[in-house]
Design a protein around this motif. Structure first.
Motif, PDB file in Angstrom:
ATOM      1  N   LYS A  88       0.825  -1.204   0.000  1.00 19.89           N
ATOM      2  CA  LYS A  88       0.000   0.000   0.000  1.00 19.89           C
ATOM      3  C   LYS A  88       0.861   1.256   0.000  1.00 19.89           C
ATOM      4  O   LYS A  88       0.478   2.281  -0.582  1.00 19.89           O
ATOM      5  CB  LYS A  88      -0.950   0.009   1.198  1.00 19.89           C
ATOM      6  CG  LYS A  88      -1.962   1.150   1.099  1.00 19.89           C
ATOM      7  CD  LYS A  88      -3.054   1.086   2.134  1.00 19.89           C
ATOM      8  CE  LYS A  88      -4.063   2.218   1.915  1.00 19.89           C
ATOM      9  NZ  LYS A  88      -5.122   2.232   2.950  1.00 19.89           N
ATOM     10  N   GLU A 308      -8.596   1.695  -6.855  1.00 17.61           N
ATOM     11  CA  GLU A 308      -8.805   0.692  -5.819  1.00 17.61           C
ATOM     12  C   GLU A 308     -10.138  -0.020  -6.014  1.00 17.61           C
ATOM     13  O   GLU A 308     -11.107   0.558  -6.516  1.00 17.61           O
ATOM     14  CB  GLU A 308      -8.793   1.348  -4.433  1.00 17.61           C
ATOM     15  CG  GLU A 308      -7.442   1.842  -3.997  1.00 17.61           C
ATOM     16  CD  GLU A 308      -7.474   2.444  -2.608  1.00 17.61           C
ATOM     17  OE1 GLU A 308      -6.492   3.101  -2.247  1.00 17.61           O
ATOM     18  OE2 GLU A 308      -8.482   2.265  -1.877  1.00 17.61           O
ATOM     19  N   GLY A 374      -9.957   5.439  -2.569  1.00  9.37           N
ATOM     20  CA  GLY A 374     -10.499   5.360  -1.216  1.00  9.37           C
ATOM     21  C   GLY A 374     -11.504   4.255  -0.998  1.00  9.37           C
ATOM     22  O   GLY A 374     -12.130   4.187   0.066  1.00  9.37           O
ATOM     23  N   SER A 376     -11.090   1.219  -0.282  1.00 12.96           N
ATOM     24  CA  SER A 376     -10.735   0.394   0.874  1.00 12.96           C
ATOM     25  C   SER A 376     -11.115   1.046   2.195  1.00 12.96           C
ATOM     26  O   SER A 376     -11.203   0.373   3.227  1.00 12.96           O
ATOM     27  CB  SER A 376      -9.233   0.098   0.862  1.00 12.96           C
ATOM     28  OG  SER A 376      -8.480   1.305   0.915  1.00 12.96           O
ATOM     29  N   GLU A 377     -11.329   2.364   2.186  1.00 15.16           N
ATOM     30  CA  GLU A 377     -11.739   3.063   3.408  1.00 15.16           C
ATOM     31  C   GLU A 377     -13.259   3.080   3.565  1.00 15.16           C
ATOM     32  O   GLU A 377     -13.769   3.361   4.646  1.00 15.16           O
ATOM     33  CB  GLU A 377     -11.221   4.509   3.382  1.00 15.16           C
ATOM     34  CG  GLU A 377      -9.721   4.646   3.166  1.00 15.16           C
ATOM     35  CD  GLU A 377      -8.908   4.151   4.349  1.00 15.16           C
ATOM     36  OE1 GLU A 377      -9.488   3.958   5.432  1.00 15.16           O
ATOM     37  OE2 GLU A 377      -7.691   3.952   4.181  1.00 15.16           O
TER      38      GLU A 377
END
Length: 427
Positions: A88, A308, A374, A376-377
């Protein structure tokens, strides 16, 4: 044009680590430890610390056999040393280059070597990146050793093997230290997994050769240069994505379907983002390279490619098989994140969201998929939503934070069966 380093490198993508546990039921107290863990990765560390917290006498050994290329590392396992963490960070480095080349001029930054929206004016120093990544990794290695000590766990830097009964043979990493055997009431195997180099390429991988695996890439002291990535799984595409974005000449050799086991529509968008980073894609069958599928789990998963991709639950293909077309409602949304809107799409960053709902159960969520910066957030919280049986109506009644990408999941109205456009008007 971007400068293409001329060295050649072959990268073989890593397998996913695994954890296996075993034990006995004896009540004898004549052992050196109540629990002894072989393996100091995420699973082994968590097991050891939890057992110690519950009052057990715990020991843990960890040893890293050097890769054919000669790479080794400290305690923490795949994730910390050669997986999630360094991957990452390198993904972030690739994002920064894109921001400098595509976004910065629009926001008023005048950078030397950049002419308006022209690209390729930013030079990157690979050794500096590797140094920063490895410094952070080593700080985590130290933190894990300290955490074991604080928890009262005995740590041994040695290769552990089962020696019959309740015994573990410990071969220390240093030849100056003697081997020994310890006993434990319960023995936990948490040895993880490693990439496998095909026999036909083994000689080229030895002694610092040009064939490496993902175990070697994140600490590679010299720039990789021209790189052939074998594989179409998430590790392969992640590595190809950040290498190409950093300016290296990358070719990806696919045996079959990329990101097998993931939602196909989202996988195609991910592949498009990798292609936009400018690697070459080729299809072939290579003798000795195993086909490996990655099945979705009941936990959130992320792929750190240039765009992502994060998901939890079923893919659309799995949902159609499980529920049938009549009972599956697919909600779709697409938008440009606000911070990329002034660039007018030149950065290639778009947000794509897919919600899969079971119409027979009040449109209960069965799958959540997000492609974009973003992702993954955003997705992890939806793992709890799926477990608790959240419905689309409950999601609609939630107020999102404006203006954010996460807000899109609370305002989705277009379904696949409606055929309506995904184009968003206004903010």
């Amino acid at each position: 044009m971007r400068r293409r380093p001329r060295s050649r490198l072959l990268l073989i993508a890593a397998a996913v680590p695994f954890i296996i546990a075993t034990g006995t039921s004896t009540t004898s107290t004549s052992y050196d430890y109540d629990v002894f863990v072989i393996g100091g990765g995420s699973g082994g560390l968590a097991c050891a610390k939890e057992a110690a917290r519950l009052g057990a006498r715990v020991g843990l050994c960890d040893f890293v056999r050097p890769s054919p290329h000669g790479t080794t590392w400290g305690i923490g396992g795949t994730c910390v040393n050669v997986g999630c963490i360094p991957k990452k960070l390198m993904h972030r480095a690739a994002q920064l280059r894109q921001i400098l080349e595509d976004d910065a001029p629009t926001y008023g930054y005048q950078l030397d070597g950049l002419d308006g929206f022209a690209t390729d004016g930013v030079e990157h120093d690979w050794p500096t990146l590797v140094g920063a990544v490895q410094q952070h990794v080593k700080s985590l290695n130290f933190g894990y050793r300290t955490a074991l000590s604080d928890a009262g766990v005995t740590y041994v830097n040695a290769r552990g093997t089962l020696a019959g009964g309740h015994n573990v043979h410990l071969a220390p990493s240093s030849p100056k230290q003697p081997a020994r055997t310890v006993s434990a009431r319960h023995i936990v195997l948490a040895v993880g997994g490693r990439p496998r180099v095909p026999a036909s390429l083994a000689r080229a991988a030895e002694g610092g050769g040009r064939v490496i695996t993902s175990d070697d890439l994140f600490s590679l002291k010299v720039p990789p240069g021209r790189t052939l990535v074998i594989g179409g799984g998430y590790v392969a595409l992640e590595c190809a994505g950040f290498l190409a974005s950093l300016g290296f000449d990358v070719t990806v050799l696919l045996r079959s379907v990329p990101l097998r086991g993931f939602d196909r529509e989202c996988a195609e968008r991910v592949l498009a983002s990798v292609e936009a980073a400018d690697p070459n894609l080729a299809a072939s069958a290579i003798s000795g390279v195993a086909r490996a599928g990655l099945e979705p789990q009941a936990v959130p998963t992320a792929v750190f490619t240039p765009s992502e991709y994060a998901c939890v639950g079923l893919s659309e293909e799995e949902a159609r098989t499980a529920l049938g077309d009549a009972n599956l409602e697919v909600y779709l949304a697409e938008a440009t994140p606000l911070e990329h809107a002034p660039v007018d799409g030149r950065s290639g960053q778009r947000l794509f969201v897919k919600l899969l709902c079971d119409k027979a159960r009040e449109e209960r969520l069965v799958g959540v998929h997000v492609v974009g910066e973003g992702a993954s957030e955003i997705v992890p919280g939806y793992a709890l939503a799926l477990r608790l049986g959240v419905t689309k109506a409950q999601l609609d009644s939630t107020i999102g934070i404006h203006p954010t990408c996460g807000e899109e999941l609370t305002t989705m109205r277009v379904t696949r069966r409606s055929g309506e456009s995904l184009a968003k008007k206004g903010c």
